[in-house]
Design an enzyme around this catalytic site. Sequence first.
Site, PDB file in Angstrom:
ATOM      1  N   SER A 103     -11.278  -1.046  -0.287  1.00 57.24           N
ATOM      2  CA  SER A 103      -9.977  -1.024   0.382  1.00 57.24           C
ATOM      3  C   SER A 103     -10.116  -1.283   1.868  1.00 57.24           C
ATOM      4  O   SER A 103      -9.216  -1.842   2.497  1.00 57.24           O
ATOM      5  CB  SER A 103      -9.308   0.342   0.208  1.00 57.24           C
ATOM      6  OG  SER A 103      -8.617   0.434  -0.994  1.00 57.24           O
ATOM      7  N   ASP A 161       0.837  -1.191   0.000  1.00 53.19           N
ATOM      8  CA  ASP A 161       0.000   0.000   0.000  1.00 53.19           C
ATOM      9  C   ASP A 161       0.877   1.247   0.000  1.00 53.19           C
ATOM     10  O   ASP A 161       1.869   1.302  -0.729  1.00 53.19           O
ATOM     11  CB  ASP A 161      -0.944  -0.043   1.212  1.00 53.19           C
ATOM     12  CG  ASP A 161      -2.275   0.640   0.956  1.00 53.19           C
ATOM     13  OD1 ASP A 161      -2.282   1.875   0.838  1.00 53.19           O
ATOM     14  OD2 ASP A 161      -3.296  -0.065   0.871  1.00 53.19           O
ATOM     15  N   HIS A 187      -3.615   6.023   3.363  1.00 61.53           N
ATOM     16  CA  HIS A 187      -4.353   4.823   2.994  1.00 61.53           C
ATOM     17  C   HIS A 187      -3.761   3.573   3.631  1.00 61.53           C
ATOM     18  O   HIS A 187      -4.463   2.742   4.219  1.00 61.53           O
ATOM     19  CB  HIS A 187      -4.361   4.715   1.469  1.00 61.53           C
ATOM     20  CG  HIS A 187      -5.314   3.739   0.887  1.00 61.53           C
ATOM     21  ND1 HIS A 187      -4.998   2.405   0.708  1.00 61.53           N
ATOM     22  CD2 HIS A 187      -6.565   3.886   0.398  1.00 61.53           C
ATOM     23  CE1 HIS A 187      -6.018   1.787   0.127  1.00 61.53           C
ATOM     24  NE2 HIS A 187      -6.984   2.659  -0.065  1.00 61.53           N
TER      25      HIS A 187
END
Length: 728
Positions: free
Chosen positions: A539, A159, A213
Site C-alpha cells: 500500500s 481508499d 490508511h
Amino acid sequence: MAATSAAQPTASDQGQSAPAVDDSYALVRLAGEPLATNPRTAPDKGKKIGFANRAVKAERDRIRAEQAAFKDWLRTNAPRARVTKQFDVAVNAVGVQLNGTPLSTLRSAPGVTHAELQGVFTPLAHEDPDLALVDVPEAWAAVGGASEAGRGVKVAIIDSGIDVTHPCFSDAGYPAVRQLGDTKYTNNKVIVSRVYGNKIAKNGFDGEDLNGHGTHVAGTVACNVHTDAVADGTEIPYDPSGVAPAATLGSYNVFPGTAGSARSEDILEAMQDAYVDGFDVANMSLGGARNDGGGAFLLDNAVDNLDRANMVVAVAAGNEGPGYWTVHYPGAAPRALTAGASTVGHALVNTVSVAGTDYDVVVGEFGKLSADITAPLAVVKDASSPHPLGLSLACNSSAALPDLTGKIAVIGRMSCTFQEKINNVTKAGAVAAIVVNHLDGLLTMAGDQTGAVAVLVTKTDGAAIMAHDGTSATINANKVYQSIPEATNRMASFSSQGPTHGDLLIKPDVVAPGADVLSAQPAWACETAPCWAIFGGTSMATPHLAGIAAVVRGAHPSWSAAEVRSAVVNTAQQSVLRDSATNEVTNDALKVGAGLADTDAAVASKVALDPVSLSFGAISGGSGRSVTKSLVVTNTSGASVSVSVAVANNPASGVTYSVSGGQVTLAAGASTTMTVTATSTKGAADGFYQAQLDVSVGGSVASHAMLFTVVGSGVAAPGQHQTPPGLS
C-alpha cells in the site's frame, strides 16, 4: 477477497489469505461495449472521454436502455434480485443484490455475458527518508522544481479518505476550483470527497478518514513540499514531501468509518466517478486474493479499460509474500501499474537494555509502551523450530509455551502472524515479548493493538540477548529516529510475487519504497497534531508509483496512460534490489518486476513499450516448441530516433528468446511492431525461464522489458499455488 487489513498496516508473518466473497451480491456484465472501449466513444490518444459529446450521450442512453431491459427481466424472472449499482465507463455492468437468487439465473438472462459474486477488498497495509531512492529530486529539477512536480495533474485516492486539515494538504497557493462531493472534507488541493458503501446511511458514515490508511497514502503521493514532521514525539530530521507535491487530490472513500472492507461494486463506482470527475491517475492501495467469480474478473477488466481510456491506475501487488503465485487482485490486471515494495533504511527505534548493553528494537502494534518495562528474560526454545536460533515461534501449531508470568518472553519470527504470537505469549502471562528476526533487519510488526508489548530485534542482537536468559532487562519507552543505510533497497519480505494465475503475467511491474514509509495521519491518531506515522506494505509502495505517474503526466500531458505507465516501468533501476531472504542482489522479474522505479529516467523516457513485459505462458518441455508475441515500440521523444531491440541475459539452456525487426528508425510519435519469440528445447527442465529485452536509442540502452516463460507442470504449472515458506 481478504487481504491485510487496515488494522494491520505493516509487515505480518502470514501465508496466503483465504479468498473472500460477498455471496449476497453479484456483478453482471452485459454485452454492449462500455464507453472506454466502444469505437464511437473511446478517446483519442492522450485524451479523455468527452461526456458532453452527442455520440457519448447517445451511447450512455443505449447502455442505460440495455441495463433497464435487464432490470425488467429481473422483475419477471428473479423478483427477489435488486440492481444496486450501474456502470458504463470502464465496464457495462450492474451490481446486483441477490437475495437468494442463484448466479445461474442471472447468467441465463438475455444480454448477460458474465456474472460473478462480488469480492471483498481491504486496504493493503502500510516520505522515504530520502526520495533519492527513486530519483525524485532529479525529476523535480527536470520539470522546473518541486513546486511544478505534478502541477495540473489530478490523482484519485481510492481508499479510506483524506484528512484535509493536515499541513500536507494545505491549499495555500492553490487556485480556487470547484470542489465536488462532501465539501467539508475538501479544499483547493483535495478537490473531491465522495463516500461509498451500502451501509453508510445506516451507520452515519461520511468521507472522514477514520482509518488513517488513505491519509498516509495521499501524503506519499502529494504531501506539500518540505512539511515539518514529528512522529511519536520524535523530531524527524528531514521535512517530508510527496512525490508529486503540486498535484491535486481526490478522496474516494471506499472504506468509510470503521468499515475494514469494500465490495467490488464500491470500488468500481469509485473508479468510474474518479474518471468522470476528470482524474488522470488513480491510486488503489487495496486488494484481495484471487477467487474466480469473486470480483476479480470485472475489476481487472475495469482497470484495463480505464488505462485504455487514458487514466493510469496504480495498484498494490499484495502483502502475501514471500513466495511465487501470491499477487493479489486487481493488481494482477495486465494494464495495472502494479507495485512491489522495497525497504527504506530508517526507523523510529526504542532500545532494550540487557546486562549494560542497549539493543535497538522496533515496537509492534500490540500493547502500548507508555512507560519502561523491566522484568526477567525468558528465552523460549523449541528443538523443532525452523528459526535459525532455535527459538519457539509461539504459533498455535508450536509446542506449548511455558509459564511466562511476569517475564519478558524471547521468541522467534517466522511462519504465523505476529498477532498470533503475541496472543499466545500474553496468555502464558508474559508482560512483554522480544521477537527475534530471522534476518538482520528491523521493521514494524503489524497487530490489532491488543496483547502484551512486543518489540522486534535483529537476529544478531537477538543471539546476544539470548545469552542472558533469566537476567533482568528493560524495554525503554523513549524513541529515537535512526537511519539504517544497510537496510535500504531490500525487497520487503511481505511483498507479493508473480506470476499471476491463469495468464502467467510478470507482476509486480516495478518496485518502490514500501517498508517503513513515513507519511501523514489524521489528527485524531495522535495526541498532538499534526500527526505522522511510519507504515509498511505494498500500500505504501503504490502511491510512490502514482506520484511518479503524476510527475510524468505533468511533464508530458499529451502521452497516453499506457505511455506514462511504460515510462514508469521500463526505465526502472536494475541490480539495486536485494532478496529479502538471502540479501543478495536480485533481478528476478517475478519478485522485482523491471526493478526499482526511477522518476528522473521516467520523465526523460524516449520510447514506450506495449506491453511493458512479455509472458509466453506455459510451454511443454516434452517436445519443445516456439511461442511468438508482439511488442509495440513508440517514439515518445519528439524527434526522429534510431531504435534497436535485443535480448540480454538469455537462459543458459531450456528456453531461448529472440527478436525480429529489432532495428528501425522512428519519426516522432511513430510506432513499430516487433516480434519476440520464446523457444523451448526438447526435454527442457520444468521451471521458470527469464530474460531481458534491452531497447537502445541512438546506441544507448534507454528502456528494458522483462521476458518470462514457464516450462512443464507441477509447482511451476499455471494455476498452481506455491505455498509461501512463511518468511515475512
